[in-house]
Design an enzyme around this catalytic site. Structure first.
Site, PDB file in Angstrom:
ATOM      1  N   GLY A   1      82.126  11.202  48.232  1.00 43.23           N
ATOM      2  CA  GLY A   1      81.733  12.298  47.074  1.00 43.23           C
ATOM      3  C   GLY A   1      82.242  11.842  45.515  1.00 43.23           C
ATOM      4  O   GLY A   1      82.265  12.461  44.536  1.00 43.23           O
TER       5      GLY A   1
ATOM      6  N   GLU B   1      87.976  15.901  55.566  1.00 44.41           N
ATOM      7  CA  GLU B   1      87.942  17.351  55.057  1.00 44.41           C
ATOM      8  C   GLU B   1      88.749  18.248  56.132  1.00 44.41           C
ATOM      9  O   GLU B   1      89.375  19.125  55.676  1.00 44.41           O
ATOM     10  CB  GLU B   1      86.688  17.600  54.585  1.00 44.41           C
ATOM     11  CG  GLU B   1      86.105  16.970  53.078  1.00 44.41           C
ATOM     12  CD  GLU B   1      84.636  16.692  53.209  1.00 44.41           C
ATOM     13  OE1 GLU B   1      84.094  17.465  53.595  1.00 44.41           O
ATOM     14  OE2 GLU B   1      84.588  15.802  52.329  1.00 44.41           O
TER      15      GLU B   1
ATOM     16  N   ASN C   1      75.489  14.318  56.898  1.00 43.28           N
ATOM     17  CA  ASN C   1      76.624  15.431  56.944  1.00 43.28           C
ATOM     18  C   ASN C   1      76.336  16.645  55.832  1.00 43.28           C
ATOM     19  O   ASN C   1      76.902  16.005  54.711  1.00 43.28           O
ATOM     20  CB  ASN C   1      77.904  14.957  56.903  1.00 43.28           C
ATOM     21  CG  ASN C   1      79.030  16.229  56.905  1.00 43.28           C
ATOM     22  OD1 ASN C   1      78.717  17.171  57.159  1.00 43.28           O
ATOM     23  ND2 ASN C   1      80.391  15.522  56.605  1.00 43.28           N
ATOM     24  N   TRP C   2      75.893  17.659  56.029  1.00 41.89           N
ATOM     25  CA  TRP C   2      75.645  18.620  54.827  1.00 41.89           C
ATOM     26  C   TRP C   2      76.735  19.329  54.546  1.00 41.89           C
ATOM     27  O   TRP C   2      76.817  20.115  53.381  1.00 41.89           O
ATOM     28  CB  TRP C   2      74.586  19.619  55.251  1.00 41.89           C
ATOM     29  CG  TRP C   2      73.298  19.193  55.277  1.00 41.89           C
ATOM     30  CD1 TRP C   2      72.857  17.664  55.229  1.00 41.89           C
ATOM     31  CD2 TRP C   2      71.803  19.769  55.201  1.00 41.89           C
ATOM     32  NE1 TRP C   2      71.241  17.520  55.063  1.00 41.89           N
ATOM     33  CE2 TRP C   2      70.733  18.961  55.255  1.00 41.89           C
ATOM     34  CE3 TRP C   2      71.393  21.210  55.489  1.00 41.89           C
ATOM     35  CZ2 TRP C   2      69.273  19.226  55.622  1.00 41.89           C
ATOM     36  CZ3 TRP C   2      70.286  21.836  55.699  1.00 41.89           C
ATOM     37  CH2 TRP C   2      69.137  20.337  55.571  1.00 41.89           C
ATOM     38  N   LYS C   3      77.829  19.110  55.171  1.00 38.42           N
ATOM     39  CA  LYS C   3      79.043  20.041  54.874  1.00 38.42           C
ATOM     40  C   LYS C   3      78.799  21.554  54.715  1.00 38.42           C
ATOM     41  O   LYS C   3      77.887  21.960  55.270  1.00 38.42           O
ATOM     42  CB  LYS C   3      79.931  19.436  53.569  1.00 38.42           C
ATOM     43  CG  LYS C   3      79.940  17.636  54.033  1.00 38.42           C
ATOM     44  CD  LYS C   3      80.582  17.097  52.692  1.00 38.42           C
ATOM     45  CE  LYS C   3      80.939  15.561  53.224  1.00 38.42           C
ATOM     46  NZ  LYS C   3      81.746  14.808  52.165  1.00 38.42           N
TER      47      LYS C   3
ATOM     48  N   SER D   1      79.932   7.763  49.835  1.00 40.84           N
ATOM     49  CA  SER D   1      78.947   7.513  48.402  1.00 40.84           C
ATOM     50  C   SER D   1      77.979   6.391  49.021  1.00 40.84           C
ATOM     51  O   SER D   1      77.590   5.629  48.138  1.00 40.84           O
ATOM     52  CB  SER D   1      79.738   7.016  47.495  1.00 40.84           C
ATOM     53  OG  SER D   1      80.600   7.962  47.170  1.00 40.84           O
TER      54      SER D   1
ATOM     55  N   GLY E   1      76.815  12.035  52.931  1.00 43.58           N
ATOM     56  CA  GLY E   1      77.015  13.485  52.693  1.00 43.58           C
ATOM     57  C   GLY E   1      76.086  13.811  51.724  1.00 43.58           C
ATOM     58  O   GLY E   1      74.701  14.302  51.884  1.00 43.58           O
ATOM     59  N   GLY E   2      76.384  13.925  50.196  1.00 45.97           N
ATOM     60  CA  GLY E   2      75.587  14.401  49.211  1.00 45.97           C
ATOM     61  C   GLY E   2      73.977  13.874  49.195  1.00 45.97           C
ATOM     62  O   GLY E   2      73.316  14.650  48.972  1.00 45.97           O
TER      63      GLY E   2
ATOM     64  N   HIS F   1      86.643  14.653  60.844  1.00 41.14           N
ATOM     65  CA  HIS F   1      86.087  14.623  59.310  1.00 41.14           C
ATOM     66  C   HIS F   1      87.492  14.622  58.560  1.00 41.14           C
ATOM     67  O   HIS F   1      88.269  15.518  58.692  1.00 41.14           O
ATOM     68  CB  HIS F   1      85.079  15.253  58.844  1.00 41.14           C
ATOM     69  CG  HIS F   1      84.474  14.919  57.463  1.00 41.14           C
ATOM     70  ND1 HIS F   1      85.022  15.132  56.277  1.00 41.14           N
ATOM     71  CD2 HIS F   1      83.473  14.090  57.406  1.00 41.14           C
ATOM     72  CE1 HIS F   1      84.303  14.489  55.347  1.00 41.14           C
ATOM     73  NE2 HIS F   1      83.513  13.952  55.801  1.00 41.14           N
TER      74      HIS F   1
ATOM     75  N   GLU G   1      85.167   6.326  56.991  1.00 40.00           N
ATOM     76  CA  GLU G   1      85.013   6.853  55.972  1.00 40.00           C
ATOM     77  C   GLU G   1      86.285   6.801  55.151  1.00 40.00           C
ATOM     78  O   GLU G   1      87.162   7.741  55.145  1.00 40.00           O
ATOM     79  CB  GLU G   1      84.502   8.397  55.981  1.00 40.00           C
ATOM     80  CG  GLU G   1      83.351   8.473  56.773  1.00 40.00           C
ATOM     81  CD  GLU G   1      82.680   9.954  56.501  1.00 40.00           C
ATOM     82  OE1 GLU G   1      81.367   9.924  55.939  1.00 40.00           O
ATOM     83  OE2 GLU G   1      83.232  10.801  56.523  1.00 40.00           O
TER      84      GLU G   1
HETATM   85  P1  13P Z   1      79.163  11.531  50.215  1.00 41.05           P
HETATM   86  O1  13P Z   1      78.356  10.693  50.835  1.00 41.05           O
HETATM   87  O2  13P Z   1      78.750  12.606  49.499  1.00 41.05           O
HETATM   88  O3  13P Z   1      80.288  10.399  49.639  1.00 41.05           O
HETATM   89  O4  13P Z   1      80.135  11.954  51.279  1.00 41.05           O
HETATM   90  C1  13P Z   1      80.427  11.119  52.683  1.00 41.05           C
HETATM   91  C2  13P Z   1      81.110  12.025  53.688  1.00 41.05           C
HETATM   92  O5  13P Z   1      82.000  12.612  53.829  1.00 41.05           O
HETATM   93  C3  13P Z   1      79.945  11.956  54.860  1.00 41.05           C
HETATM   94  O6  13P Z   1      80.642  12.714  56.070  1.00 41.05           O
END
Ligand code: 13P
Length: 247
Positions: free
Chosen positions: A169, A95, A8-10, A207, A228-229, A93, A163
């Site tokens: 993050g 967010e 997920n590149w957000k 993470s 994510g990251g 998600h 999650e």
């Molecule tokens: P991180 O891997 O950066 O913690 O993000 C997780 C995430 O929200 C994937 O959707």
């Protein structure tokens, strides 16, 4: 089913990031990992990422609106994602739930929209840090599953992503025992919701890194990861894909 490793590149990624899609796609096509690999770039890159991937990996969206079309400025429908070549979409998600006030009912409507367009819906759930501290995480996840996973969900059209909000993050993760316990709980909830849901993959997200992926992915009932990251560069994402295929 193979584990699903989804990135997920957000709200990250401009044109040069397509080079990472190319690198991941090339590695996948030559190393043939025992995993389904998906990248969900921002909407502006979906179509070009599909062209770059050329069928070697799947490309998905990060959100969709329930309606197929209409006067909803700035929104994107599941049909539009499909039209751009996406085969999956993340819905609910944390967010989106936090910054856009998305409710379980809205998330369920988005999941149904994804199916209508022929997309895999990746439905996200997970407790906040406060809820975990108060010991409410089992209850929170149960309620989110009951409210956001529509009837008709099965292993072909749906994956669940657990999650924990406090792990996103932050570099913090639950212990392996905690991940095992909550995934077993989620499996139990899905089974109670109906037999079609019993084989649905449950991804862990929060993470996930090259350094912890192997251990997390080896945990019973962990059917993949939502990253994510560490999905933003092929250098970090590739070892996570390799860890899944060692499962
Ligand atoms: P991180 O891997 O950066 O913690 O993000 C997780 C995430 O929200 C994937 O959707």
């Amino acid at each position: 089913m193979k584990p699903l490793i989804a990135g997920n590149w957000k709200m990250n990624g401009l044109t040069p990031a397509l080079a990472d899609v190319e690198t991941v796609a090339e590695i996948v096509s030559t190393s043939l990992p025992n995993a389904d690999v998906l990248i969900c770039p921002p909407a502006t890159l979906v179509h070009r990422a599909v062209q770059t991937a050329a069928g070697r990996i799947a490309i998905g969206g990060q959100d969709c609106r329930p309606e197929p079309s209409g006067a909803f400025t700035g929104d994107i429908s599941a049909e539009m994602l499909r039209d751009a070549g996406a085969t999956a979409v993340i819905v609910g998600h944390s967010e989106r739930r936090q910054y856009h006030g998305e409710t379980n009912a809205l998330v369920a409507a988005k999941a149904r929209a994804a199916w209508r367009a022929g997309l895999l819906s990746i439905i996200c759930i997970g407790e906040t840090g406060d809820e975990r501290t108060r010991g409410q995480h089992l209850e929170v996840c149960k309620d989110q599953l009951a409210g956001s996973v529509p009837e008709g969900a099965n292993a072909d059209n749906t994956a669940i992503a657990y999650e924990p909000v406090w792990a996103i993050g932050t570099g913090k993760t639950p212990t392996i025992a905690e991940i095992g316990a909550i995934h077993a709980h989620i499996r139990q909830c899905l089974t109670r919701l109906g037999t079609a849901r019993t084989a649905i993959r449950i991804l862990y997200g929060g993470s996930v890194k090259p350094s912890n992926a192997r251990e997390i992915l080896a945990t019973p009932e962990v059917g993949g990861a939502l990253v994510g990251g560490a999905s933003l560069t092929a250098a970090d994402f590739h070892p996570i894909i390799a860890a899944a295929s060692a499962k």
